[in-house]
Design a protein around this motif. Structure first.
Motif, short mmCIF file in Angstrom:
data_model
loop_
_atom_site.label_atom_id
_atom_site.label_comp_id
_atom_site.label_asym_id
_atom_site.label_seq_id
_atom_site.Cartn_x
_atom_site.Cartn_y
_atom_site.Cartn_z
N LEU A 142 30.79 12.23 -6.49
CA LEU A 142 31.55 12.97 -7.48
C LEU A 142 30.91 12.84 -8.85
CD1 LEU A 142 33.72 13.25 -5.28
CD2 LEU A 142 35.45 12.76 -7.03
N THR A 143 31.06 13.87 -9.66
CA THR A 143 30.60 13.85 -11.05
C THR A 143 31.82 13.87 -11.96
OG1 THR A 143 28.59 15.04 -10.47
CG2 THR A 143 29.21 15.01 -12.80
N TYR A 144 31.84 12.95 -12.92
CA TYR A 144 32.96 12.87 -13.86
C TYR A 144 32.80 13.97 -14.90
CZ TYR A 144 36.76 10.62 -16.45
OH TYR A 144 37.96 10.35 -17.06
N VAL A 145 33.71 14.97 -14.87
CA VAL A 145 33.61 16.12 -15.76
C VAL A 145 34.98 16.36 -16.41
CG1 VAL A 145 33.07 18.58 -15.96
CG2 VAL A 145 31.86 17.16 -14.27
N ALA A 148 37.50 19.43 -15.72
CA ALA A 148 37.15 20.06 -14.46
C ALA A 148 38.36 20.30 -13.56
CB ALA A 148 36.12 19.21 -13.71
N THR A 158 39.26 18.74 -5.03
CA THR A 158 38.31 17.77 -5.58
C THR A 158 37.17 17.51 -4.59
OG1 THR A 158 40.04 16.69 -6.87
CG2 THR A 158 38.04 15.42 -6.44
N SER A 161 34.85 20.60 -4.70
CA SER A 161 34.10 20.82 -5.94
C SER A 161 33.17 19.66 -6.29
CB SER A 161 35.06 21.05 -7.10
OG SER A 161 35.77 19.87 -7.43
N ARG A 162 33.48 18.46 -5.78
CA ARG A 162 32.69 17.26 -6.05
C ARG A 162 32.67 16.90 -7.53
NH1 ARG A 162 32.52 17.19 -0.91
NH2 ARG A 162 30.73 16.45 0.28
N GLN A 163 33.77 17.19 -8.23
CA GLN A 163 33.85 16.81 -9.64
C GLN A 163 35.32 16.64 -10.02
OE1 GLN A 163 31.93 19.94 -11.81
NE2 GLN A 163 33.59 21.39 -11.58
N TYR A 169 39.44 11.11 -8.86
CA TYR A 169 38.77 10.01 -8.16
C TYR A 169 39.82 9.15 -7.43
CZ TYR A 169 34.15 10.62 -10.42
OH TYR A 169 32.92 11.09 -10.83
N THR A 217 35.70 5.37 -10.27
CA THR A 217 34.89 5.89 -11.37
C THR A 217 33.86 4.87 -11.84
OG1 THR A 217 36.26 5.09 -13.22
CG2 THR A 217 36.89 7.19 -12.19
#
Length: 258
Positions: A142-145, A148, A158, A161-163, A169, A217
């Protein structure tokens, strides 16, 4: 570790309003509340116990149009970080009433949709080793955005989208761990290493007969987090619920080591 917490909030409503707040650090296992003060202007507070007996929440009746909150606390964190890999899972038939509700799917954590994925990806692992591997997978994939997701985003969105942000998270960790037949619940917390500074969401997992904090995270650990509240998902641990539309004028959260 001693943490200092300072929160300032200002919301405006179109009509007199009643809000439900969860923002005080809890007096609970692993942390000692040394001092705290809470001012809510001319709002009247009506307190109740938090979910699972963790902390307190309160209704605040606001007679006018503005809610101004000023909260400060000093908390000693006494818990230590235990390597998850060392902890066995409790057999399902021996999971106690305290933890059993957190095995089930919830509004934002549709854990039943992840059973096949967990069996295929992590089926060779057991107990805390499986939880640690799930945590690592989420942190890596996952990317912290900021921005998002929103309050309606569920764990399936989630995963696709992987974010997301901390709540996403935490939701994904809870859903995947529940799919592995290990109880997991969402936790609202304060942490000095959370960036940007804000209310933070992590998870707690039931291993070896106790709850253990897990932050996918990577911004917090059991020894640095001050727990506010616990629940099935973000719906249960929101810092504020409002019956009327709320206009945010100020929200400032500061947490630092003393």
């Amino acid at each position: 570790m001693r943490l200092a917490i300072d929160v300032k909030m200002h919301y405006r409503f179109p009509v007199p309003n009643t809000v439900f707040l969860a923002l005080e650090a809890a007096e609970t296992d692993g942390q000692i509340l040394r001092a705290q003060s809470l001012l809510t202007g001319n709002a009247t507070q009506y307190r109740i116990a938090g979910d699972a007996g963790v902390g307190e929440r309160f209704w605040a009746t606001v007679p006018g149009n503005d809610l101004v909150v000023d909260y400060a606390a000093t908390v000693d964190i006494t818990r230590t970080a235990t390597p998850l890999e060392m902890l066995p899972a409790t057999p399902v038939h021996l999971i106690p009433a305290e933890a059993a509700p957190y095995l089930r799917p919830s509004r934002y954590c549709q854990s039943d949709k992840f059973v096949a994925f967990i069996d295929k990806r992590f089926g060779h692992l057991q107990g805390g080793a499986k939880v640690a591997a799930i945590r690592d997978w989420i942190e890596e994939n996952l990317t912290y955005v900021p921005g998002a997701s929103d309050s309606d985003t569920n764990v399936l969105e989630t995963f696709a989208s992987r974010q997301g942000v901390c709540r996403d998270y935490a939701h994904l960790l809870c859903a995947m761990v529940r799919a592995a037949q290990i109880p997991a619940r969402a936790v609202a917390a304060y942490g000095p290493d959370v960036w940007p500074q804000d209310f933070h969401a992590v998870a707690e997992v039931w291993l070896n007969g106790a709850w253990h904090l897990v932050d996918a995270t990577g911004m917090g650990g059991p020894e640095t987090l001050a727990v506010i509240a616990v629940g099935r998902d973000a719906y249960d641990i929101a810092f504020m619920e409002s019956q009327a539309p709320a206009q945010l004028l100020l929200l400032q959260v500061q947490v630092w080591r003393v």
